[in-house]
Design a protein around this motif. Sequence first.
Motif, PDB file in Angstrom:
ATOM      1  N   GLY A   1      83.511  71.399  78.890  1.00  0.00           N
ATOM      2  CA  GLY A   1      81.783  70.747  79.427  1.00  0.00           C
ATOM      3  C   GLY A   1      80.601  71.657  79.950  1.00  0.00           C
ATOM      4  N   SER A   2      80.919  72.626  79.350  1.00  0.00           N
ATOM      5  CA  SER A   2      79.596  73.113  80.318  1.00  0.00           C
ATOM      6  C   SER A   2      78.791  73.395  78.742  1.00  0.00           C
ATOM      7  CB  SER A   2      79.637  74.701  80.708  1.00  0.00           C
ATOM      8  OG  SER A   2      80.224  75.533  80.000  1.00  0.00           O
ATOM      9  N   LYS A   3      76.877  73.750  78.794  1.00  0.00           N
ATOM     10  CA  LYS A   3      76.428  74.000  77.768  1.00  0.00           C
ATOM     11  C   LYS A   3      76.204  75.631  78.384  1.00  0.00           C
ATOM     12  CE  LYS A   3      74.410  68.630  77.729  1.00  0.00           C
ATOM     13  NZ  LYS A   3      75.395  68.553  76.861  1.00  0.00           N
ATOM     14  N   ASN A   4      76.077  76.216  76.928  1.00  0.00           N
ATOM     15  CA  ASN A   4      75.059  77.747  76.537  1.00  0.00           C
ATOM     16  C   ASN A   4      73.772  77.503  75.954  1.00  0.00           C
ATOM     17  OD1 ASN A   4      76.465  80.458  74.059  1.00  0.00           O
ATOM     18  ND2 ASN A   4      76.061  80.336  76.537  1.00  0.00           N
ATOM     19  N   ILE A   5      73.447  78.084  77.153  1.00  0.00           N
ATOM     20  CA  ILE A   5      71.879  78.406  76.845  1.00  0.00           C
ATOM     21  C   ILE A   5      71.620  79.787  77.365  1.00  0.00           C
ATOM     22  CG2 ILE A   5      69.803  77.703  77.023  1.00  0.00           C
ATOM     23  CD1 ILE A   5      70.525  74.848  77.922  1.00  0.00           C
ATOM     24  N   PRO A   6      71.770  80.818  76.510  1.00  0.00           N
ATOM     25  CA  PRO A   6      71.645  81.572  77.172  1.00  0.00           C
ATOM     26  C   PRO A   6      70.194  82.188  77.740  1.00  0.00           C
ATOM     27  CG  PRO A   6      72.251  81.800  74.795  1.00  0.00           C
ATOM     28  CD  PRO A   6      72.123  80.708  75.082  1.00  0.00           C
ATOM     29  N   LEU A   7      70.336  83.023  78.722  1.00  0.00           N
ATOM     30  CA  LEU A   7      69.184  83.304  79.703  1.00  0.00           C
ATOM     31  C   LEU A   7      68.061  83.705  78.593  1.00  0.00           C
ATOM     32  CD1 LEU A   7      67.974  84.103  82.236  1.00  0.00           C
ATOM     33  CD2 LEU A   7      68.748  86.263  82.014  1.00  0.00           C
ATOM     34  N   ASN A   8      67.910  84.112  77.564  1.00  0.00           N
ATOM     35  CA  ASN A   8      67.140  85.054  76.812  1.00  0.00           C
ATOM     36  C   ASN A   8      66.231  83.725  76.275  1.00  0.00           C
ATOM     37  OD1 ASN A   8      68.764  84.579  74.866  1.00  0.00           O
ATOM     38  ND2 ASN A   8      68.067  86.317  73.866  1.00  0.00           N
ATOM     39  N   THR A   9      67.319  82.408  76.050  1.00  0.00           N
ATOM     40  CA  THR A   9      66.170  81.313  75.078  1.00  0.00           C
ATOM     41  C   THR A   9      65.968  80.426  76.060  1.00  0.00           C
ATOM     42  OG1 THR A   9      68.188  79.976  74.716  1.00  0.00           O
ATOM     43  CG2 THR A   9      67.386  81.638  72.753  1.00  0.00           C
ATOM     44  N   ILE A  10      66.331  80.172  78.105  1.00  0.00           N
ATOM     45  CA  ILE A  10      66.037  78.856  78.629  1.00  0.00           C
ATOM     46  C   ILE A  10      64.861  78.342  78.005  1.00  0.00           C
ATOM     47  CG2 ILE A  10      66.299  80.772  81.002  1.00  0.00           C
ATOM     48  CD1 ILE A  10      68.719  78.436  81.726  1.00  0.00           C
ATOM     49  N   SER A  11      64.417  79.761  78.695  1.00  0.00           N
ATOM     50  CA  SER A  11      62.437  79.320  78.111  1.00  0.00           C
ATOM     51  C   SER A  11      62.336  78.364  77.940  1.00  0.00           C
ATOM     52  CB  SER A  11      61.574  80.154  78.577  1.00  0.00           C
ATOM     53  OG  SER A  11      61.238  80.850  80.413  1.00  0.00           O
TER      54      SER A  11
ATOM     55  N   LYS B   1      64.289  76.381  76.375  1.00  0.00           N
ATOM     56  CA  LYS B   1      64.961  74.916  76.285  1.00  0.00           C
ATOM     57  C   LYS B   1      64.455  73.949  77.961  1.00  0.00           C
ATOM     58  CE  LYS B   1      67.320  76.218  72.955  1.00  0.00           C
ATOM     59  NZ  LYS B   1      67.098  75.469  71.718  1.00  0.00           N
ATOM     60  N   ILE B   2      63.171  74.174  78.312  1.00  0.00           N
ATOM     61  CA  ILE B   2      62.694  73.784  79.399  1.00  0.00           C
ATOM     62  C   ILE B   2      62.781  72.477  79.179  1.00  0.00           C
ATOM     63  CG2 ILE B   2      61.132  73.175  81.249  1.00  0.00           C
ATOM     64  CD1 ILE B   2      62.750  76.008  81.649  1.00  0.00           C
ATOM     65  N   GLU B   3      61.921  71.849  78.600  1.00  0.00           N
ATOM     66  CA  GLU B   3      61.971  70.575  77.623  1.00  0.00           C
ATOM     67  C   GLU B   3      63.354  69.843  78.017  1.00  0.00           C
ATOM     68  OE1 GLU B   3      59.280  68.526  78.529  1.00  0.00           O
ATOM     69  OE2 GLU B   3      58.349  70.584  79.181  1.00  0.00           O
ATOM     70  N   ASP B   4      63.848  69.769  76.785  1.00  0.00           N
ATOM     71  CA  ASP B   4      65.242  69.780  76.757  1.00  0.00           C
ATOM     72  C   ASP B   4      66.415  69.776  77.638  1.00  0.00           C
ATOM     73  OD1 ASP B   4      64.904  69.534  74.338  1.00  0.00           O
ATOM     74  OD2 ASP B   4      66.058  72.056  73.576  1.00  0.00           O
TER      75      ASP B   4
ATOM     76  N   SER C   1      65.761  80.605  88.982  1.00  0.00           N
ATOM     77  CA  SER C   1      64.649  80.759  89.243  1.00  0.00           C
ATOM     78  C   SER C   1      63.292  79.854  88.273  1.00  0.00           C
ATOM     79  CB  SER C   1      64.246  83.056  89.508  1.00  0.00           C
ATOM     80  OG  SER C   1      62.839  82.352  89.731  1.00  0.00           O
ATOM     81  N   ILE C   2      64.219  80.167  86.788  1.00  0.00           N
ATOM     82  CA  ILE C   2      62.950  79.629  86.356  1.00  0.00           C
ATOM     83  C   ILE C   2      63.056  78.749  85.871  1.00  0.00           C
ATOM     84  CG2 ILE C   2      62.870  79.846  83.669  1.00  0.00           C
ATOM     85  CD1 ILE C   2      63.785  82.215  83.635  1.00  0.00           C
ATOM     86  N   LEU C   3      64.577  78.096  86.055  1.00  0.00           N
ATOM     87  CA  LEU C   3      64.116  75.894  86.230  1.00  0.00           C
ATOM     88  C   LEU C   3      63.729  75.722  86.809  1.00  0.00           C
ATOM     89  CD1 LEU C   3      68.262  75.870  84.933  1.00  0.00           C
ATOM     90  CD2 LEU C   3      66.172  75.242  83.507  1.00  0.00           C
ATOM     91  N   LYS C   4      63.244  76.270  88.541  1.00  0.00           N
ATOM     92  CA  LYS C   4      63.275  75.624  89.579  1.00  0.00           C
ATOM     93  C   LYS C   4      61.591  75.618  89.859  1.00  0.00           C
ATOM     94  CE  LYS C   4      66.487  76.748  93.114  1.00  0.00           C
ATOM     95  NZ  LYS C   4      66.625  76.890  94.700  1.00  0.00           N
ATOM     96  N   SER C   5      61.352  76.558  88.639  1.00  0.00           N
ATOM     97  CA  SER C   5      59.895  76.996  88.752  1.00  0.00           C
ATOM     98  C   SER C   5      59.090  76.064  87.893  1.00  0.00           C
ATOM     99  CB  SER C   5      59.195  78.377  88.190  1.00  0.00           C
ATOM    100  OG  SER C   5      59.828  78.707  87.033  1.00  0.00           O
ATOM    101  N   ASN C   6      59.988  75.380  87.197  1.00  0.00           N
ATOM    102  CA  ASN C   6      59.991  74.492  86.355  1.00  0.00           C
ATOM    103  C   ASN C   6      60.041  72.958  87.039  1.00  0.00           C
ATOM    104  OD1 ASN C   6      58.364  75.549  83.245  1.00  0.00           O
ATOM    105  ND2 ASN C   6      59.809  77.327  83.889  1.00  0.00           N
ATOM    106  N   GLY C   7      60.213  72.889  88.138  1.00  0.00           N
ATOM    107  CA  GLY C   7      60.667  71.698  88.799  1.00  0.00           C
ATOM    108  C   GLY C   7      61.207  70.958  88.314  1.00  0.00           C
TER     109      GLY C   7
END
Length: 102
Positions: free
Chosen positions: A42-52, A54-57, A80-86
């Motif tokens: 059930g987890s989603k694979n979003i590699p670290l190098n693409t996470i920025s 995918k923030i809106e998704d 850290s990236i996710l938290k900095s984007n709210g």
Amino acid sequence: MGLLEFLGFGNKSNKIAEFMANGAVIIDVRSAGEFSGGHIKGSKNIPLNTISSKIEDIKKLGKPVISCCASGMRSAQATSILKSNGIEAMNGGGWSSLKSKI
């Protein structure tokens, strides 16, 4: 909340349980190859190098996020990236360890 919890050193299992109770989505930030070798169902694979990119998704999911990877290093960066984007997020650490806690 105790001082250790405030500093982020509290009981991680309790925080994971709290996030899961709030409908958390698990995002595995390992590469697609690593993910295909084993992951949390059930987890989603979003590699670290693409996470920025995918923030809106991720925001559209409207859920807290538990990030995981192989050891906890990449998931710490992702958190850290996710938290900095709210986005409400926590580092779940290594996926195999996280799997045993959910």
